[in-house]
Motif scaffolding. Structure first.
Motif, PDB file in Angstrom:
ATOM      1  N   ASP A   1      11.168  78.334   3.263  1.00 28.26           N
ATOM      2  CA  ASP A   1       9.935  77.795   3.808  1.00 28.26           C
ATOM      3  C   ASP A   1       9.631  76.433   3.190  1.00 28.26           C
ATOM      4  O   ASP A   1       8.666  76.258   2.462  1.00 28.26           O
ATOM      5  CB  ASP A   1       8.781  78.768   3.540  1.00 28.26           C
ATOM      6  N   GLN A   2      10.486  75.466   3.473  1.00 22.82           N
ATOM      7  CA  GLN A   2      10.339  74.119   2.924  1.00 22.82           C
ATOM      8  C   GLN A   2       9.731  73.191   3.976  1.00 22.82           C
ATOM      9  O   GLN A   2       9.945  73.348   5.165  1.00 22.82           O
ATOM     10  CB  GLN A   2      11.706  73.583   2.496  1.00 22.82           C
ATOM     11  N   ASP A   3       8.983  72.210   3.501  1.00 22.99           N
ATOM     12  CA  ASP A   3       8.421  71.218   4.412  1.00 22.99           C
ATOM     13  C   ASP A   3       9.354  70.035   4.614  1.00 22.99           C
ATOM     14  O   ASP A   3       9.214  69.290   5.576  1.00 22.99           O
ATOM     15  CB  ASP A   3       7.070  70.722   3.882  1.00 22.99           C
ATOM     16  N   GLY A   4      10.290  69.851   3.684  1.00 26.70           N
ATOM     17  CA  GLY A   4      11.235  68.764   3.786  1.00 26.70           C
ATOM     18  C   GLY A   4      12.610  69.240   4.193  1.00 26.70           C
ATOM     19  O   GLY A   4      12.867  70.441   4.322  1.00 26.70           O
ATOM     20  N   VAL A   5      13.511  68.286   4.396  1.00 24.39           N
ATOM     21  CA  VAL A   5      14.895  68.605   4.746  1.00 24.39           C
ATOM     22  C   VAL A   5      15.824  67.894   3.762  1.00 24.39           C
ATOM     23  O   VAL A   5      15.464  66.879   3.160  1.00 24.39           O
ATOM     24  CB  VAL A   5      15.240  68.166   6.190  1.00 24.39           C
ATOM     25  N   ASP A   6      17.022  68.413   3.608  1.00 24.61           N
ATOM     26  CA  ASP A   6      18.030  67.800   2.759  1.00 24.61           C
ATOM     27  C   ASP A   6      18.592  66.574   3.477  1.00 24.61           C
ATOM     28  O   ASP A   6      19.220  66.696   4.529  1.00 24.61           O
ATOM     29  CB  ASP A   6      19.135  68.815   2.468  1.00 24.61           C
ATOM     30  N   ILE A   7      18.347  65.395   2.944  1.00 28.44           N
ATOM     31  CA  ILE A   7      18.827  64.181   3.600  1.00 28.44           C
ATOM     32  C   ILE A   7      20.113  63.657   2.961  1.00 28.44           C
ATOM     33  O   ILE A   7      20.499  62.502   3.198  1.00 28.44           O
ATOM     34  CB  ILE A   7      17.748  63.074   3.619  1.00 28.44           C
ATOM     35  N   THR A   8      20.805  64.498   2.188  1.00 25.10           N
ATOM     36  CA  THR A   8      22.098  64.089   1.638  1.00 25.10           C
ATOM     37  C   THR A   8      23.053  63.617   2.728  1.00 25.10           C
ATOM     38  O   THR A   8      23.733  62.594   2.552  1.00 25.10           O
ATOM     39  CB  THR A   8      22.734  65.233   0.833  1.00 25.10           C
ATOM     40  N   PRO A   9      23.144  64.295   3.889  1.00 23.45           N
ATOM     41  CA  PRO A   9      24.029  63.785   4.949  1.00 23.45           C
ATOM     42  C   PRO A   9      23.658  62.374   5.406  1.00 23.45           C
ATOM     43  O   PRO A   9      24.539  61.567   5.726  1.00 23.45           O
ATOM     44  CB  PRO A   9      23.859  64.803   6.083  1.00 23.45           C
ATOM     45  N   VAL A  10      22.368  62.060   5.441  1.00 22.61           N
ATOM     46  CA  VAL A  10      21.938  60.711   5.815  1.00 22.61           C
ATOM     47  C   VAL A  10      22.397  59.712   4.761  1.00 22.61           C
ATOM     48  O   VAL A  10      22.885  58.618   5.081  1.00 22.61           O
ATOM     49  CB  VAL A  10      20.405  60.662   5.993  1.00 22.61           C
ATOM     50  N   LEU A  11      22.255  60.080   3.489  1.00 20.61           N
ATOM     51  CA  LEU A  11      22.714  59.204   2.420  1.00 20.61           C
ATOM     52  C   LEU A  11      24.212  58.928   2.538  1.00 20.61           C
ATOM     53  O   LEU A  11      24.689  57.846   2.201  1.00 20.61           O
ATOM     54  CB  LEU A  11      22.413  59.833   1.060  1.00 20.61           C
ATOM     55  N   GLU A  12      24.932  59.908   3.040  1.00 16.27           N
ATOM     56  CA  GLU A  12      26.386  59.778   3.159  1.00 16.27           C
ATOM     57  C   GLU A  12      26.819  59.204   4.500  1.00 16.27           C
ATOM     58  O   GLU A  12      28.012  59.133   4.782  1.00 16.27           O
ATOM     59  CB  GLU A  12      27.029  61.138   2.912  1.00 16.27           C
ATOM     60  N   GLY A  13      25.858  58.801   5.333  1.00 19.01           N
ATOM     61  CA  GLY A  13      26.213  58.081   6.549  1.00 19.01           C
ATOM     62  C   GLY A  13      25.834  58.721   7.864  1.00 19.01           C
ATOM     63  O   GLY A  13      25.986  58.096   8.915  1.00 19.01           O
ATOM     64  N   ALA A  14      25.332  59.946   7.853  1.00 14.93           N
ATOM     65  CA  ALA A  14      24.921  60.585   9.103  1.00 14.93           C
ATOM     66  C   ALA A  14      23.702  59.872   9.680  1.00 14.93           C
ATOM     67  O   ALA A  14      22.844  59.381   8.943  1.00 14.93           O
ATOM     68  CB  ALA A  14      24.600  62.061   8.874  1.00 14.93           C
ATOM     69  N   ALA A  15      23.632  59.813  10.985  1.00 20.73           N
ATOM     70  CA  ALA A  15      22.508  59.131  11.635  1.00 20.73           C
ATOM     71  C   ALA A  15      21.209  59.897  11.467  1.00 20.73           C
ATOM     72  O   ALA A  15      20.126  59.305  11.394  1.00 20.73           O
ATOM     73  CB  ALA A  15      22.805  58.939  13.124  1.00 20.73           C
ATOM     74  N   SER A  16      21.303  61.230  11.381  1.00 20.90           N
ATOM     75  CA  SER A  16      20.096  62.050  11.275  1.00 20.90           C
ATOM     76  C   SER A  16      20.459  63.443  10.798  1.00 20.90           C
ATOM     77  O   SER A  16      21.642  63.802  10.721  1.00 20.90           O
ATOM     78  CB  SER A  16      19.378  62.137  12.631  1.00 20.90           C
ATOM     79  N   VAL A  17      19.436  64.212  10.475  1.00 24.36           N
ATOM     80  CA  VAL A  17      19.584  65.647  10.226  1.00 24.36           C
ATOM     81  C   VAL A  17      18.467  66.347  10.993  1.00 24.36           C
ATOM     82  O   VAL A  17      17.456  65.736  11.344  1.00 24.36           O
ATOM     83  CB  VAL A  17      19.495  65.991   8.721  1.00 24.36           C
ATOM     84  N   LYS A  18      18.660  67.617  11.258  1.00 22.33           N
ATOM     85  CA  LYS A  18      17.678  68.365  12.041  1.00 22.33           C
ATOM     86  C   LYS A  18      16.439  68.662  11.202  1.00 22.33           C
ATOM     87  O   LYS A  18      16.537  69.136  10.076  1.00 22.33           O
ATOM     88  CB  LYS A  18      18.289  69.678  12.544  1.00 22.33           C
ATOM     89  N   ARG A  19      15.282  68.365  11.756  1.00 18.21           N
ATOM     90  CA  ARG A  19      14.020  68.638  11.089  1.00 18.21           C
ATOM     91  C   ARG A  19      13.269  69.715  11.870  1.00 18.21           C
ATOM     92  O   ARG A  19      12.860  69.494  13.012  1.00 18.21           O
ATOM     93  CB  ARG A  19      13.174  67.369  10.991  1.00 18.21           C
ATOM     94  N   ASP A  20      13.090  70.874  11.258  1.00 18.34           N
ATOM     95  CA  ASP A  20      12.424  71.989  11.942  1.00 18.34           C
ATOM     96  C   ASP A  20      10.907  71.866  11.914  1.00 18.34           C
ATOM     97  O   ASP A  20      10.226  72.350  12.824  1.00 18.34           O
ATOM     98  CB  ASP A  20      12.840  73.325  11.308  1.00 18.34           C
ATOM     99  N   VAL A  21      10.370  71.267  10.852  1.00 14.02           N
ATOM    100  CA  VAL A  21       8.921  71.130  10.698  1.00 14.02           C
ATOM    101  C   VAL A  21       8.546  69.657  10.776  1.00 14.02           C
ATOM    102  O   VAL A  21       9.088  68.846  10.024  1.00 14.02           O
ATOM    103  CB  VAL A  21       8.451  71.707   9.348  1.00 14.02           C
ATOM    104  N   PRO A  22       7.653  69.255  11.679  1.00 13.21           N
ATOM    105  CA  PRO A  22       7.260  67.845  11.770  1.00 13.21           C
ATOM    106  C   PRO A  22       6.684  67.334  10.455  1.00 13.21           C
ATOM    107  O   PRO A  22       6.239  68.113   9.610  1.00 13.21           O
ATOM    108  CB  PRO A  22       6.194  67.847  12.876  1.00 13.21           C
ATOM    109  N   MET A  23       6.684  66.053  10.284  1.00 15.58           N
ATOM    110  CA  MET A  23       6.043  65.447   9.121  1.00 15.58           C
ATOM    111  C   MET A  23       4.529  65.489   9.334  1.00 15.58           C
ATOM    112  O   MET A  23       4.030  65.105  10.400  1.00 15.58           O
ATOM    113  CB  MET A  23       6.522  64.011   8.943  1.00 15.58           C
TER     114      MET A  23
END
Length: 508
Positions: free
Chosen positions: A398-420
């Protein structure tokens, strides 16, 4: 509201495990060091790498050249304490314990802010469980040392700086906090608020023996010296460029005198007077930049820079306008420096200028030098990301954030289940929700002085980052859906109430 206990949450993290993308070196115990540098009131447009043309920030600009620049990064809140709460605990303002600036009220001089509880789980505690030595140097703002909110009770092995935000209104305060105690640094301290209606304004009249930012930097470097042979988490919530304007004179002298011709600031918009407010404000940011350079140099000295992720960002947007429209609060001139870029709003606002902030990340071997990302991210993401980098498995999904390690490594985005989500309890009360290109916003939630909540606003941030076109009337279904998500996600925080009708989650 029933709180989940810290003991239960910490147990949920489980034993030390390798993160999914951890290297063999990390598996052998060489976990990356984590350095998180947080500026105070630094605007989206106040760095050279974000288009600033007047203020020199060579070290941070170099960090961007060697790492990744975030084009749509957001703070957790538009003012100090709640932004720090969101960053430390990973809970958005819809569920955070602290949702606005508020003093603890324990009766002492500079007592500190409303404390987070013993049950709050901070990223320092999570990383400490993974074998990290933890240190914080700068402005805390989450509870005095004699409360549950003390940094020493929230996972930090070492703390030095301003526990209380109000003590930080002066760069020459009477004392700084060291672990659970205080140390006197100025026998003749300078109060952070004073007007000088008449007479010549002299910068030297507002200087004492010891400049607090230098002392804080020195202690942070000692922490690196002491812990260079083991993984560490170094949290650096530096105080610049938050007013009062009290920057080093040698830096002020490097900026043009003509900037401040006939612009003497006398303290009429709060905080201390200054004879050259524009040059001195620029010098504050350049001094902050020098701090970043000193930290990077110390990491390089020990060969730690190749196995350290360095994150630099700000706690909120630049200081807002004051009564005298020639100046912003404290004598800053955010229009002159284009401090917020093209964005709307300042600190204290949930428009983009108040919450969209600069962010650069350097992580050799992971982050491509000179890269950029436009993936929308915000403070709760760092809790999940740093936990992952440190080797922790967050069993609590039950986290409000997402792991953005893939973005740091070059991915364009990651899936966000909970809006900001921002559920802010100062400046009349504001809520903002961003999902994809849409951002809904509503002001005056606290309905003070009998004034009802303002109508919803809606912006397409992808095509209208300056928030000039409110399209709420054209997309009522989008507004309704975003409001529904907020109300479903929001927890009622008794210490930070919003008026509801008959206890239902429906605004008047």
């Amino acid at each position: 509201m029933k709180r989940i206990t810290k003991r239960n949450i910490m147990a949920a993290f489980g034993s030390v495990m390798l993160a999914g993308l951890a290297s063999c070196a990390q598996a052998a115990g060489e976990k990356p060091n984590i350095v998180f540098i947080l500026a105070d009131d630094l605007g989206y447009g106040e760095l050279g790498c974000y288009g600033q043309e007047k203020i020199r920030t060579p070290h941070i600009d170099q960090l961007a050249k060697e790492g990744m620049k975030f084009n749509q990064h957001y703070t957790g809140a538009p003012v100090c304490a709640p932004a720090r709460c969101v960053l430390m605990t990973g809970k958005s303002l819809a569920r955070a314990e602290i949702r606005g600036n508020r003093d603890s009220g324990n009766g002492k001089k500079f007592p500190g802010q409303f404390p987070i509880t013993a049950d709050a789980v901070t990223i320092a505690e999570v990383l400490k469980e993974q074998g990290y030595t933890t240190g914080a140097f700068g402005k805390w703002g989450l509870g005095p040392s004699d409360t549950t909110g003390s940094p020493m009770k929230q996972g930090f092995d070492r703390y030095y700086g301003y526990n209380c935000q109000r003590n930080a209104h002066s760069y020459y305060p009477p004392f700084l906090d060291s672990d659970e105690g205080t140390v006197t640094i100025n026998k003749n301290p300078i109060p952070g608020h004073k007007r000088q209606p008449k007479g010549e304004v002299k910068a030297e009249d507002y200087i004492a023996e010891n400049y607090a930012p230098k002392l804080i930097l020195d202690e942070s470097l000692k922490f690196i010296d002491k812990n260079k042979d083991k993984p560490f988490f170094l949290y650096l919530p530096f105080v610049e460029p938050h007013v009062s304007i009290q920057s080093p004179q040698e830096l002020i002298d490097t900026y043009p005198k003509e900037w401040d011709k006939d612009r003497e600031y006398r303290g009429q918009n709060g905080y201390l007077p200054h004879p050259r407010p524009r040059a001195a404000y620029a010098a504050m940011i350049t001094d902050l930049d020098r701090h970043v350079g000193a930290v990077m140099e110390r990491l390089k000295k020990y060969g730690l820079d190749e196995n350290t992720i360095v994150i630099f960002t700000s706690d909120n947007g630049p200081t807002h306008e004051g009564g005298d429209k020639r100046f912003n609060i404290g004598g800053a001139d955010c229009e002159f420096f284009n401090s917020r870029g093209e964005l709307k709003g300042y600190k204290g606002s949930c428009y983009e200028g108040g919450i969209r902030i600069p962010c650069v990340v350097k992580w050799p071997g992971k982050v491509k030098p000179g890269s950029e990302t436009s993936f929308p991210s915000y403070f709760p993401d760092w809790f999940v990301t740093m936990a992952h980098i440190g080797g922790a498995t967050l069993a609590d999904k039950d986290q409000d954030g997402v792991d953005i390690t893939p973005v740091l490594e070059g991915a364009a985005s990651v899936k966000r289940d909970v809006p900001m989500i921002w559920d802010f309890h100062n400046y009349g009360g504001i809520v903002a929700i961003r999902e994809g290109k849409w951002k809904a916003l509503r002001r005056n939630l606290l309905e003070k002085n009998g004034k009802p909540a303002a109508p919803w606003e809606l912006y397409d941030i992808e095509v209208d980052p300056a928030e000039k076109n409110n399209v709420a009337s054209e997309h009522k279904d989008v507004v309704k859906q975003l409001e529904k998500v907020w109300l479903e996600r929001r927890t009622i925080e008794p210490d930070f109430p919003v008026p509801f009708v008959d206890g239902k989650k429906e605004l008047k």
